[in-house]
Design a protein around this motif. Structure first.
Motif, PDB file in Angstrom:
ATOM      1  N   GLU A   1       0.839  -1.200   0.000  1.00  0.00           N
ATOM      2  CA  GLU A   1       0.000   0.000   0.000  1.00  0.00           C
ATOM      3  C   GLU A   1       0.873   1.248   0.000  1.00  0.00           C
ATOM      4  O   GLU A   1       0.543   2.238  -0.646  1.00  0.00           O
ATOM      5  CB  GLU A   1      -0.926   0.011   1.223  1.00  0.00           C
ATOM      6  N   GLY A   2       1.971   1.205   0.727  1.00  0.00           N
ATOM      7  CA  GLY A   2       2.895   2.343   0.785  1.00  0.00           C
ATOM      8  C   GLY A   2       3.443   2.694  -0.587  1.00  0.00           C
ATOM      9  O   GLY A   2       3.544   3.873  -0.950  1.00  0.00           O
ATOM     10  N   ALA A   3       3.811   1.665  -1.368  1.00  0.00           N
ATOM     11  CA  ALA A   3       4.325   1.906  -2.724  1.00  0.00           C
ATOM     12  C   ALA A   3       3.246   2.532  -3.597  1.00  0.00           C
ATOM     13  O   ALA A   3       3.525   3.437  -4.396  1.00  0.00           O
ATOM     14  CB  ALA A   3       4.828   0.600  -3.341  1.00  0.00           C
ATOM     15  N   LEU A   4       2.007   2.077  -3.433  1.00  0.00           N
ATOM     16  CA  LEU A   4       0.901   2.651  -4.216  1.00  0.00           C
ATOM     17  C   LEU A   4       0.639   4.101  -3.811  1.00  0.00           C
ATOM     18  O   LEU A   4       0.376   4.948  -4.666  1.00  0.00           O
ATOM     19  CB  LEU A   4      -0.371   1.827  -4.039  1.00  0.00           C
ATOM     20  N   LYS A   5       0.717   4.379  -2.517  1.00  0.00           N
ATOM     21  CA  LYS A   5       0.523   5.753  -2.047  1.00  0.00           C
ATOM     22  C   LYS A   5       1.572   6.677  -2.649  1.00  0.00           C
ATOM     23  O   LYS A   5       1.255   7.788  -3.087  1.00  0.00           O
ATOM     24  CB  LYS A   5       0.576   5.820  -0.520  1.00  0.00           C
ATOM     25  N   GLN A   6       2.816   6.219  -2.683  1.00  0.00           N
ATOM     26  CA  GLN A   6       3.889   7.015  -3.287  1.00  0.00           C
ATOM     27  C   GLN A   6       3.637   7.234  -4.768  1.00  0.00           C
ATOM     28  O   GLN A   6       3.814   8.339  -5.291  1.00  0.00           O
ATOM     29  CB  GLN A   6       5.251   6.330  -3.083  1.00  0.00           C
ATOM     30  N   LYS A   7       3.224   6.173  -5.460  1.00  0.00           N
ATOM     31  CA  LYS A   7       2.960   6.271  -6.892  1.00  0.00           C
ATOM     32  C   LYS A   7       1.807   7.246  -7.155  1.00  0.00           C
ATOM     33  O   LYS A   7       1.895   8.095  -8.041  1.00  0.00           O
ATOM     34  CB  LYS A   7       2.648   4.893  -7.472  1.00  0.00           C
ATOM     35  N   LEU A   8       0.735   7.147  -6.376  1.00  0.00           N
ATOM     36  CA  LEU A   8      -0.393   8.064  -6.531  1.00  0.00           C
ATOM     37  C   LEU A   8       0.028   9.504  -6.242  1.00  0.00           C
ATOM     38  O   LEU A   8      -0.401  10.428  -6.941  1.00  0.00           O
ATOM     39  CB  LEU A   8      -1.548   7.652  -5.618  1.00  0.00           C
ATOM     40  N   PHE A   9       0.860   9.694  -5.243  1.00  0.00           N
ATOM     41  CA  PHE A   9       1.365  11.021  -4.918  1.00  0.00           C
ATOM     42  C   PHE A   9       2.118  11.607  -6.112  1.00  0.00           C
ATOM     43  O   PHE A   9       1.900  12.759  -6.505  1.00  0.00           O
ATOM     44  CB  PHE A   9       2.271  10.950  -3.678  1.00  0.00           C
ATOM     45  N   ARG A  10       2.998  10.808  -6.712  1.00  0.00           N
ATOM     46  CA  ARG A  10       3.768  11.287  -7.873  1.00  0.00           C
ATOM     47  C   ARG A  10       2.851  11.573  -9.072  1.00  0.00           C
ATOM     48  O   ARG A  10       3.023  12.579  -9.758  1.00  0.00           O
ATOM     49  CB  ARG A  10       4.842  10.260  -8.257  1.00  0.00           C
ATOM     50  N   ILE A  11       1.887  10.706  -9.310  1.00  0.00           N
ATOM     51  CA  ILE A  11       0.956  10.906 -10.432  1.00  0.00           C
ATOM     52  C   ILE A  11       0.164  12.196 -10.240  1.00  0.00           C
ATOM     53  O   ILE A  11       0.016  12.997 -11.158  1.00  0.00           O
ATOM     54  CB  ILE A  11       0.006   9.694 -10.588  1.00  0.00           C
ATOM     55  N   ARG A  12      -0.362  12.402  -9.025  1.00  0.00           N
ATOM     56  CA  ARG A  12      -1.139  13.622  -8.755  1.00  0.00           C
ATOM     57  C   ARG A  12      -0.283  14.869  -8.937  1.00  0.00           C
ATOM     58  O   ARG A  12      -0.754  15.878  -9.471  1.00  0.00           O
ATOM     59  CB  ARG A  12      -1.740  13.570  -7.343  1.00  0.00           C
ATOM     60  N   ASN A  13       0.968  14.810  -8.509  1.00  0.00           N
ATOM     61  CA  ASN A  13       1.862  15.957  -8.702  1.00  0.00           C
ATOM     62  C   ASN A  13       2.139  16.210 -10.179  1.00  0.00           C
ATOM     63  O   ASN A  13       2.193  17.363 -10.619  1.00  0.00           O
ATOM     64  CB  ASN A  13       3.172  15.770  -7.936  1.00  0.00           C
ATOM     65  N   GLN A  14       2.321  15.141 -10.947  1.00  0.00           N
ATOM     66  CA  GLN A  14       2.532  15.300 -12.392  1.00  0.00           C
ATOM     67  C   GLN A  14       1.306  15.944 -13.033  1.00  0.00           C
ATOM     68  O   GLN A  14       1.427  16.865 -13.847  1.00  0.00           O
ATOM     69  CB  GLN A  14       2.795  13.944 -13.053  1.00  0.00           C
ATOM     70  N   LEU A  15       0.131  15.446 -12.662  1.00  0.00           N
ATOM     71  CA  LEU A  15      -1.103  16.009 -13.212  1.00  0.00           C
ATOM     72  C   LEU A  15      -1.263  17.471 -12.807  1.00  0.00           C
ATOM     73  O   LEU A  15      -1.631  18.317 -13.627  1.00  0.00           O
ATOM     74  CB  LEU A  15      -2.314  15.199 -12.765  1.00  0.00           C
ATOM     75  N   LYS A  16      -0.993  17.772 -11.552  1.00  0.00           N
ATOM     76  CA  LYS A  16      -1.121  19.149 -11.068  1.00  0.00           C
ATOM     77  C   LYS A  16      -0.221  20.088 -11.856  1.00  0.00           C
ATOM     78  O   LYS A  16      -0.663  21.150 -12.322  1.00  0.00           O
ATOM     79  CB  LYS A  16      -0.767  19.216  -9.579  1.00  0.00           C
ATOM     80  N   THR A  17       1.041  19.700 -12.038  1.00  0.00           N
ATOM     81  CA  THR A  17       1.987  20.534 -12.781  1.00  0.00           C
ATOM     82  C   THR A  17       1.514  20.730 -14.220  1.00  0.00           C
ATOM     83  O   THR A  17       1.518  21.847 -14.737  1.00  0.00           O
ATOM     84  CB  THR A  17       3.393  19.887 -12.762  1.00  0.00           C
ATOM     85  N   CYS A  18       1.090  19.647 -14.849  1.00  0.00           N
ATOM     86  CA  CYS A  18       0.616  19.710 -16.234  1.00  0.00           C
ATOM     87  C   CYS A  18      -0.623  20.600 -16.347  1.00  0.00           C
ATOM     88  O   CYS A  18      -0.717  21.446 -17.239  1.00  0.00           O
ATOM     89  CB  CYS A  18       0.322  18.299 -16.737  1.00  0.00           C
ATOM     90  N   ILE A  19      -1.580  20.420 -15.427  1.00  0.00           N
ATOM     91  CA  ILE A  19      -2.825  21.202 -15.459  1.00  0.00           C
ATOM     92  C   ILE A  19      -2.521  22.690 -15.279  1.00  0.00           C
ATOM     93  O   ILE A  19      -3.054  23.537 -16.004  1.00  0.00           O
ATOM     94  CB  ILE A  19      -3.809  20.702 -14.387  1.00  0.00           C
ATOM     95  N   LEU A  20      -1.666  23.014 -14.321  1.00  0.00           N
ATOM     96  CA  LEU A  20      -1.328  24.420 -14.087  1.00  0.00           C
ATOM     97  C   LEU A  20      -0.642  25.034 -15.305  1.00  0.00           C
ATOM     98  O   LEU A  20      -0.908  26.191 -15.653  1.00  0.00           O
ATOM     99  CB  LEU A  20      -0.453  24.556 -12.841  1.00  0.00           C
ATOM    100  N   LYS A  21       0.207  24.258 -15.978  1.00  0.00           N
ATOM    101  CA  LYS A  21       0.840  24.753 -17.205  1.00  0.00           C
ATOM    102  C   LYS A  21      -0.209  24.964 -18.290  1.00  0.00           C
ATOM    103  O   LYS A  21      -0.176  25.965 -19.011  1.00  0.00           O
ATOM    104  CB  LYS A  21       1.901  23.763 -17.699  1.00  0.00           C
ATOM    105  N   LYS A  22      -1.116  24.021 -18.425  1.00  0.00           N
ATOM    106  CA  LYS A  22      -2.165  24.107 -19.454  1.00  0.00           C
ATOM    107  C   LYS A  22      -3.062  25.326 -19.193  1.00  0.00           C
ATOM    108  O   LYS A  22      -3.378  26.072 -20.116  1.00  0.00           O
ATOM    109  CB  LYS A  22      -2.979  22.818 -19.460  1.00  0.00           C
TER     110      LYS A  22
END
Length: 187
Positions: free
Chosen positions: A156-177
């Motif tokens: 679960e910890g690995a999934l939480k980290q992966k979700l955290f990274r994905i959300r940050n990638q999406l956030k950065t992309c959305i803010l740029k868009k």
């Protein structure tokens, strides 16, 4: 409704009156207005149902040609405030002045939902298949982390980290868009 957001276009409903068309077209804005005041998504969907019932019941008091958004948001505001007062009776919630402040700010933000959703859709398409699949499992179907971890044979910890990274990638992309800069790749 299990995690779904109201439809975003009038093309998803049968032809009807201008009132019905306006109600359907404003569902995402009304939902996000409510969601900005009601922190629990399930409660926000319940409030949306209550708001829709009141809008339909008060249909006769709406003057065609006037601002449907303002009229429906005023109904939503009163229902949100009523919900928050009921919630306050059960738990500690900020005072009425803060609730009113949140309601005032939420109305302006609700108009921005279309550009944010378009940016999210664009950025989501840039995700690797595994990341998109994980997002779907966790947020669209609301699969518990422990179940995903068992299916994917990971912790679960690995999934939480992966979700955290994905959300940050999406956030950065959305803010740029949203800012109008190049958002055709995730960092």
């Amino acid at each position: 409704m299990s995690g779904t957001v109201p439809p975003s276009s009038a093309s998803n409903h049968p032809p009807g009156t201008d009132f019905e068309t306006a109600l359907v077209e404003h569902q995402p804005r009304i939902y996000y207005f409510i969601r900005s005041m009601v922190f629990n998504p399930d409660d926000a969907r319940d409030v949306l149902q209550d708001v829709n019932a009141i809008i339909i019941r008060k249909r006769g008091s709406f003057t065609p040609g006037t601002d449907f958004k303002s009229w429906s948001f005023s109904i939503a505001r009163f229902e949100c405030l009523a919900y928050l007062r009921r919630y306050q009776a059960r738990k500690a919630v900020p005072a009425d002045d803060l609730l009113q402040y949140l309601a005032d700010g939420a109305e302006g933000e609700a108009d921005k939902v279309d550009s944010w959703l378009n940016a999210l859709s664009h950025c989501r398409k840039l995700l690797p298949e595994e990341s998109a699949s994980l997002l779907d499992l966790r947020y669209r179907t609301r699969t518990p982390l422990e179940k995903i971890a068992a299916q994917w044979k990971t912790s679960e910890g690995a999934l939480k980290q992966k979700l955290f990274r994905i959300r940050n990638q999406l956030k950065t992309c959305i803010l740029k868009k949203i800012a109008g800069t190049d958002a055709d790749e995730l960092n």
